[in-house]
Every structure is written in structure tokens, then in C-alpha cells.
Design a protein around this motif. Structure first.
Motif, PDB file in Angstrom:
ATOM      1  N   ARG A  63      -3.950  22.830   5.301  1.00 36.90           N
ATOM      2  CA  ARG A  63      -4.619  23.920   6.008  1.00 36.90           C
ATOM      3  C   ARG A  63      -3.833  25.215   5.923  1.00 36.90           C
ATOM      4  NH1 ARG A  63      -7.939  22.485  11.175  1.00 36.90           N
ATOM      5  NH2 ARG A  63      -9.728  22.083   9.878  1.00 36.90           N
ATOM      6  N   ARG A  79      -6.021  18.467   0.592  1.00 35.30           N
ATOM      7  CA  ARG A  79      -5.934  19.893   0.880  1.00 35.30           C
ATOM      8  C   ARG A  79      -5.160  20.082   2.175  1.00 35.30           C
ATOM      9  NH1 ARG A  79     -11.107  18.671  -0.011  1.00 35.30           N
ATOM     10  NH2 ARG A  79     -11.953  19.305  -2.017  1.00 35.30           N
ATOM     11  N   ALA A 111       1.478   3.372  -2.308  1.00 31.38           N
ATOM     12  CA  ALA A 111       1.072   4.523  -3.108  1.00 31.38           C
ATOM     13  C   ALA A 111       0.091   5.445  -2.386  1.00 31.38           C
ATOM     14  CB  ALA A 111       0.468   4.062  -4.414  1.00 31.38           C
ATOM     15  N   ALA A 112      -0.539   4.945  -1.346  1.00 34.55           N
ATOM     16  CA  ALA A 112      -1.561   5.762  -0.703  1.00 34.55           C
ATOM     17  C   ALA A 112      -0.960   6.624   0.390  1.00 34.55           C
ATOM     18  CB  ALA A 112      -2.644   4.867  -0.103  1.00 34.55           C
ATOM     19  N   PRO A 113      -0.896   7.914   0.189  1.00 37.33           N
ATOM     20  CA  PRO A 113      -0.388   8.772   1.243  1.00 37.33           C
ATOM     21  C   PRO A 113      -1.424   8.861   2.363  1.00 37.33           C
ATOM     22  CG  PRO A 113      -0.968  10.063  -0.710  1.00 37.33           C
ATOM     23  CD  PRO A 113      -1.358   8.653  -0.969  1.00 37.33           C
ATOM     24  N   ASN A 115      -3.532  10.108   5.647  1.00 43.54           N
ATOM     25  CA  ASN A 115      -3.945  11.373   6.255  1.00 43.54           C
ATOM     26  C   ASN A 115      -3.883  12.563   5.327  1.00 43.54           C
ATOM     27  OD1 ASN A 115      -5.087  11.506   8.659  1.00 43.54           O
ATOM     28  ND2 ASN A 115      -3.189  11.189   9.818  1.00 43.54           N
ATOM     29  N   ARG A 116      -4.389  12.395   4.143  1.00 39.85           N
ATOM     30  CA  ARG A 116      -4.448  13.577   3.279  1.00 39.85           C
ATOM     31  C   ARG A 116      -5.869  13.735   2.794  1.00 39.85           C
ATOM     32  NH1 ARG A 116      -1.171  13.663  -1.861  1.00 39.85           N
ATOM     33  NH2 ARG A 116      -3.243  14.171  -2.610  1.00 39.85           N
ATOM     34  N   PRO A 117      -6.781  14.133   3.672  1.00 39.49           N
ATOM     35  CA  PRO A 117      -8.182  14.178   3.276  1.00 39.49           C
ATOM     36  C   PRO A 117      -8.385  15.151   2.136  1.00 39.49           C
ATOM     37  CG  PRO A 117      -7.869  15.090   5.494  1.00 39.49           C
ATOM     38  CD  PRO A 117      -6.533  14.709   4.977  1.00 39.49           C
ATOM     39  N   GLY A 118      -8.786  14.603   1.003  1.00 37.24           N
ATOM     40  CA  GLY A 118      -9.087  15.448  -0.137  1.00 37.24           C
ATOM     41  C   GLY A 118      -7.871  16.155  -0.706  1.00 37.24           C
ATOM     42  N   HIS A 153     -15.645  21.218   3.040  1.00 37.45           N
ATOM     43  CA  HIS A 153     -14.622  20.193   3.226  1.00 37.45           C
ATOM     44  C   HIS A 153     -15.051  19.079   4.167  1.00 37.45           C
ATOM     45  CE1 HIS A 153     -11.198  23.045   1.805  1.00 37.45           C
ATOM     46  NE2 HIS A 153     -12.076  22.752   0.881  1.00 37.45           N
ATOM     47  N   THR A 212       0.835  -1.212   0.000  1.00 35.75           N
ATOM     48  CA  THR A 212       0.000   0.000   0.000  1.00 35.75           C
ATOM     49  C   THR A 212       0.862   1.252   0.000  1.00 35.75           C
ATOM     50  OG1 THR A 212      -0.059  -0.003   2.390  1.00 35.75           O
ATOM     51  CG2 THR A 212      -1.836  -1.171   1.280  1.00 35.75           C
TER      52      THR A 212
END
Lengths: 258, 378
Positions: free
Chosen positions: B31, B29, B20-22, B24-27, B236, B18
Motif C-alpha cells: 500500500r 501489492r 514458499a508461500a509468503p 498475507n500478500r494479496p496480489g 484490487h 509451506t
């Protein structure tokens, strides 16, 4: 939701008419829990309409029970909350959202409003498990619209999994897929059916022979034949409907696609 | 199929790598830029504008910012939820009238009646439905809650019956027309075509005093920033994602077990509340509320600002609303009478050539820049 007892689907004498045209004319089906039932039949046989009736999209008379719950007469979203999930012939994922967001939304109908007001943090466990099952873990942040055709279909199935559907109604899940994708989808269906009931509408006879546990043939809104793949293929009425005349068993019926 | 060889589902349950999946990067974006942008906006509104602009221009800006508040709401309802609300003037008006009624009663003093009632109404006493507005504890919440309640009632009926698209737009516009007719018809108690005018005080402060006008401006700027923060949180949140899902595929959402009517209702009610608050603050900023300010034409103008700025973005509606309102004043000062044509032209150009609004130019420029950078490095 209860996982200890997967429920079966029981359709009794379901009729659907549109402006005087009877699309489904008294169909009865018993799909036991854990089955992979294929619904086949020529175009216009009423396969999709039966699924529409089960999921509340069209009005129907008769009775549809999932477990001990009567489904007919309930609104679509209530039926869905009873654990009935479906896909459509055309892909209906949210193309503007990421794979992860698609799954998260599918998982969310059981969440309260409080969690809706918050931002998603990380990946919920059920979503992670579904990503794993459908093999899209590495593409969680990709926009769903950019997925390959087969991956979109798997995402649809993944959404049903996180939605905690215990009855999956899949409308032509392998249409347009490559051979490898079909194999992968079949294996996925087998995994999924361990604790769920699966009903598949499909035209692909090769796929049917390999993965169906039981088959129901519809014709002109009625059940024509039902049984195992071999039983159905041996049924002369089925051959007649498909090819216009009885033929040897085992040949692939042609002329089924629209 | 094609040359795309997809990773087949690991149906056997074998854990796939796994990497490729970063996490804790919701959407996707972060802050930090948002906070910086917010600080920039605050600095502009609270420091630069009051120093750079004359009292007259600052008062105009206050008015534009009220329009921008309505735009924030439309951005949520239309941009995110696909609800083309051509009748936000109704909610703007409800908020405005609620505030103006209170201020008129406060101007008249305890037991007094607003001046216009004595003029046309020949009323002996205050109408019953005016009385609660004498209390700020009723009137102030009412500026927001009244529009929200009306939106809730209308939305419940309309969304459950699955009225959407153009039908919803027409219905919301008809509501604006109906409200104007009602206000004009009840001249004795609503001020009719003139509306509620000549408002002198704002909770004890004289509105003719430039210092107090400045205070009103600061309140408006602060509220706008707060609404933007609220809109950002909403967009968001999981709800924001769900709203986009409903916009793009309502049926699918229904099959996931949601009731899309409730999802749309929330967006509509929130937009109505924002419009109501905007109307309420418009009254002390401009000193008047009248049917001409809340009817069909202003309702459409609210939407034009949002379309020009970029409806699906957070800041686009605000910038678009301010830009269009500013252009209107600037052009009307120099070439009276041409504005209506220009506004129509602007709308046509944006809809035909730039459906994402001016905000999409920014995204386009960034993409171009990225492509150019790629070309030069390769």
C-alpha cells in the motif's frame, strides 16, 4: 451446501442434435455417488457432448438429474451452483491471475457481493485446503499461466474443489501428462471421490485400467457397453468398435487420439 | 514430458512444507507506494499546477481532467473488463446535459425559461421533462444516476444476450450517434446543434470570475483523485480479479457459477457513472455542452487517450487522456488542421507497436533495468 449425502448422477434418454445431426442419441447413465466413472469411446462418440448437455452448454432433451435436481433447461451458472463442475480438454484457468486468485475466484460464486467489493486478506481456509490437496501450496503466488502442464490440470481440479462441486466432470484430465503426473492425478481422483462423484472422459487405457471404478463405452451417440473395466474389455462389441475386429482382451486400443 | 518435475499432489493428505508461500500478500501489492503516488498526484494537482499555470491554462487543465475521469471509467470497463465502449460520449453527455439544464434554469431564475427556448422554440412554458432539473437535489444526483441507469438498461439487454467484442463496440457507438441525432432533432428543447451554451453561474458563483474558475478546477481535481481511489479499490478487490477472469475466459467463469453478464454490467455501469460525473463537471469548467462534444468522434477520442496511456493500468488512462488532450491543444495552436492526422497516426502506432500503451514502457524499462542489474552482479 450439503455434504452428508453425496449425490449420484442420473442421465435418462438424453438426445442432442446439431442442425439435424444427432450427436447424442438417447444416452442413459446411472453414476452412483462416490463412483469414478470413465466415459470412453472413439472420436465422435458423443462423450464431450454428453458432458456439455449435463452442464447446460448445449440444448438437450431427456432428463439429467443430480441428486433430486433436474439440470436440463437451467442456465450454465445455475447448474454450476447446484454442485456440478467440469473441466475442458484445453486448460481454461485464468492465466493472467495467480494460482491463489484462480482458486479464490472459484470459491467466490457462493460469496455475496459485499465480499466481492473488498480485497482478499490472507488465504481462505477452503482455498488453503485445496492448495494442499493439489500440491500447489508453494506456488500460490505464481501466475497460473507459468505453471507446468500437469499443474494447470491440477489447478483446474482444485478450482472444482473450492467451488464445492459434488459432481466433477473431467474432460481428458491426463492428456499430455508424464507418467508421474498421471499417477499423481489418479491418486488425486481417488482422494476427491471420497465425498464426491467423478466422471472422467479419457482415452488413456492404462490410466483407465488403474483408476476407473466403472466404465461406460459410447459409440455413435449411444451407450455401447457398461460395467467394470474387465467386463467392458471382454465385450466383443467394444473391441470391434475400437479395432474393427474382435481381439484378445488386455491389449491397448490404438488409434484413439485425434 | 519435459524436465519439469512437478510436486505431485499430496493426495494422501500429508502436509507438505509451506515455506514458499509468503502469507498475507494479496496480489503482491503493497500500500505504501500507492499512498505516496496518491500524495504526489494531489500535490501536483493542488499546489504545482495552480501556481505554475496561468488562469487560461489551468482552465484547460480542468477540461483535460474531466476527460481523464471518463478515461478512468474506460480503464475499468475496457482495460479490466474487455468491454470496448466506443460510446462513452453518451454518458458524458447525459451528465453534462443534466448539469447544464440545471445551471440554465438557475441562470434564468425562478419561473424563467432558458434563453434559447424563447429564440427557437416559441414555447409558452418549460417542457415537463425540464422541470425537475430546476432542483439541485434532482439535477446533481441525476448527473451520475441517469447515465448509470441508461448503462444498466442497455447493459442488461446486451450482456445477457452475449453480445461482445466488436458487436458491443459498434452497438455502443451507434448509441452515441442516436443520442446526437435526437439532441439535434429536438432543437426547441435541447438547443440543437448549439447545445446549451453561455452558462453564467455555478450554484450562485459567477463563472466569469477567475477565482471561481479556480474553485471549479479544485473540485474537478478532487473528484478525479476520488475516482482514482475508487478505481483502485475496485481493481484490487475480489471483484477486480473476477472482472479480469471474465475478460480472459468468460465461459470458464460461467462454469464456476457466476453470471458473467452481471460482472460486466457492474463495470459498464461504473464507467458510465464516471463519465456522467465528468460531463457534469465539464459544463462549469468550459461553459458549454453540445452534441459535437458527445458524439462519435469525442467518444473515440476518449478511447484513444486510454489506449495511448495503457488501458490495463490504473494511472495509464488518466495520463494518456491528459497527454492526448494537451497535445491536441498544443498542436492545434501551432499547426491547425494537422491534429486529426496525428491523432490517427498515434492510435495506429500504439495499437501496432505498443498494445500496452505508454504504461508498458515503464514496465519494460523496469524489466530491462532488472536484467541489467542481474547481468552486472553475475
Amino acid at each position: 451446501m450439503n455434504d452428508d449425502r453425496p449425490d449420484g448422477l442420473s442421465v435418462r434418454d438424453v438426445r442432442v442434435s446439431f442442425d439435424g445431426f444427432t450427436a447424442v442419441d438417447g444416452v442413459s447413465l446411472e453414476v452412483p455417488a462416490g463412483d469414478i466413472r470413465f466415459l470412453i469411446g472413439p472420436n465422435g462418440a458423443g462423450k464431450t457432448t454428453v458432458v456439455d448437455a449435463i452442464t447446460g452448454l448445449v440444448r438437450a432433451t431427456g432428463s439429467v438429474c443430480f441428486g433430486d435436481q433436474e439440470l436440463l433447461g437451467r442456465p450454465v451458472h445455475r447448474i454450476s451452483r447446484l454442485g456440478v463442475g467440469r473441466t475442458f480438454q484445453t486448460s481454461t484457468i485464468f492465466e493472467e491471475l495467480s494460482v491463489l486468485q484462480n482458486l479464490d475466484i472459484a470459491a467466490g460464486a457462493r460469496r455475496g457481493w459485499a465480499s466481492l467489493a473488498r480485497r482478499r486478506r490472507g488465504i481462505p481456509d477452503d482455498v488453503a485446503a485445496a492448495l494442499e490437496t493439489i500440491g500447489l501450496t508453494g506456488r500460490a503466488d505464481q501466475l497460473a499461466g507459468t505453471l507446468a502442464h500437469g499443474q494447470k490440470q491440477w489447478l483446474e481440479i482444485g478450482m472444482l474443489l473450492v467451488q464445492d462441486a459434488r459432481l466433477l466432470l473431467l474432460d481428458e484430465p491426463v492428456a499430455g501428462m508424464s507418467h508421474e503426473e498421471r499417477d499423481a492425478t489418479g491418486a488425486l481422483l481417488e482422494t476427491v471421490s471420497r465425498d464426491r462423484t467423478v466422471v472422467v472422459i479419457e482415452h488413456d487405457m492404462d490410466f483407465l485400467r488403474r483408476f476407473a471404478r466403472s466404465v461406460t463405452v459410447l459409440h455413435a451417440g449411444r451407450v455401447l457397453s457398461e460395467g467394470t473395466v474387465a467386463q467392458v474389455q471382454a465385450d466383443p462389441r467394444v473391441q470391434e468398435v475400437y479395432l474393427g475386429h474382435p481381439v484378445e482382451t488386455g491389449s491397448v486400443p490404438s488409434g484413439l487420439e485425434a | 514430458m519435459t524436465a519439469v518435475t512437478p510436486a505431485p499432489p499430496s493426495a494422501a493428505g500429508a502436509p507438505a512444507p509451506t515455506d514458499a508461500a509468503p502469507p498475507n500478500r494479496p496480489g503482491g501489492r503493497s500500500r505504501l507506494p500507492a499512498a505516496a503516488g496518491f500524495a504526489c498526484g494531489a500535490a501536483l494537482l493542488f499546489a504545482v499546477a495552480p501556481l505554475a499555470l496561468s488562469d487560461f491554462r489551468l482552465a484547460l487543465l480542468a477540461k483535460y481532467l474531466c476527460v481523464a475521469m471518463v478515461a478512468v471509467g474506460i480503464g475499468i470497463a475496457w482495460g479490466r473488463g474487455g468491454l470496448l465502449t466506443l460510446g462513452q460520449g453518451v454518458f458524458f453527455g447525459l451528465g453534462g446535459y443534466a448539469m447544464a439544464m440545471h445551471l440554465k434554469l438557475a441562470d434564468a431564475g425562478p419561473g424563467g425559461m432558458p434563453d434559447f427556448m424563447q429564440l427557437y422554440g416559441q414555447l409558452d412554458e418549460l417542457p415537463v421533462w425540464w422541470r425537475p432539473f430546476a432542483s439541485p437535489w434532482f439535477a446533481l444526483p441525476a448527473t451520475v444516476l441517469l447515465p448509470m441507469a441508461v448503462a444498466f438498461g442497455l447493459g442488461s439487454l446486451v450482456f445477457r444476450r452475449r453480445v461482445r467484442g466488436a458487436y458491443f463496440a459498434i452497438l455502443s457507438q451507434a448509441l452515441a450517434a442516436a443520442m446526437v441525432i435526437l439532441l439535434i432533432g429536438q432543437q426547441g428543447t435541447t438547443g440543437g446543434t448549439n447545445g446549451l451554451t453561455d452558462i453564467q453561474g455555478f450554484f450562485g458563483y459567477d463563472l466569469d470570475d477567475p477565482v471561481n474558475q479556480r474553485m471549479v478546477y479544485f473540485i474537478i481535481a478532487g473528484v478525479l483523485l476520488a475516482l482514482l481511489a475508487l478505481a483502485r479499490q475496485l481493481v484490487h478487490s475480489r471483484y477486480g480479479e473476477l472482472l479480469v477472469a471474465v475478460r480472459d475466459s468468460e465461459e470458464r467463469v460461467r462454469f464456476l457459477g457466476y453470471d458473467p453478464a452481471s460482472v460486466k454490467l457492474v463495470a459498464y455501469v461504473v464507467a458510465a457513472g464516471m463519465a456522467g460525473l465528468a460531463g457534469a463537471l465539464f459544463v462549469p469548467a468550459v461553459g458549454i455542452i453540445s452534441p459535437a462534444l458527445i458524439g462519435i468522434v469525442p467518444s473515440i477520442e476518449f478511447v484513444i487517450g486510454v489506449a495511448v496511456g495503457g488501458r490495463a493500468t490504473l494511472l495509464g488512462p488518466v495520463l494518456g487522456a491528459v497527454a492526448v488532450a494537451w497535445a491536441r491543444t498544443a498542436l492545434s495552436e501551432r499547426f491547425p488542421g494537422t491534429w486529426t492526422y496525428l491523432q490517427g497516426l498515434l492510435f495506429v502506432v500504439v495499437v501496432a507497436f505498443l498494445p500496452g500503451g505508454l504504461a508498458s514502457l515503464w514496465a519494460l524499462a523496469r524489466r530491462r533495468g532488472a536484467e541489467r542489474a542481474e547481468v552486472s552482479t553475475s
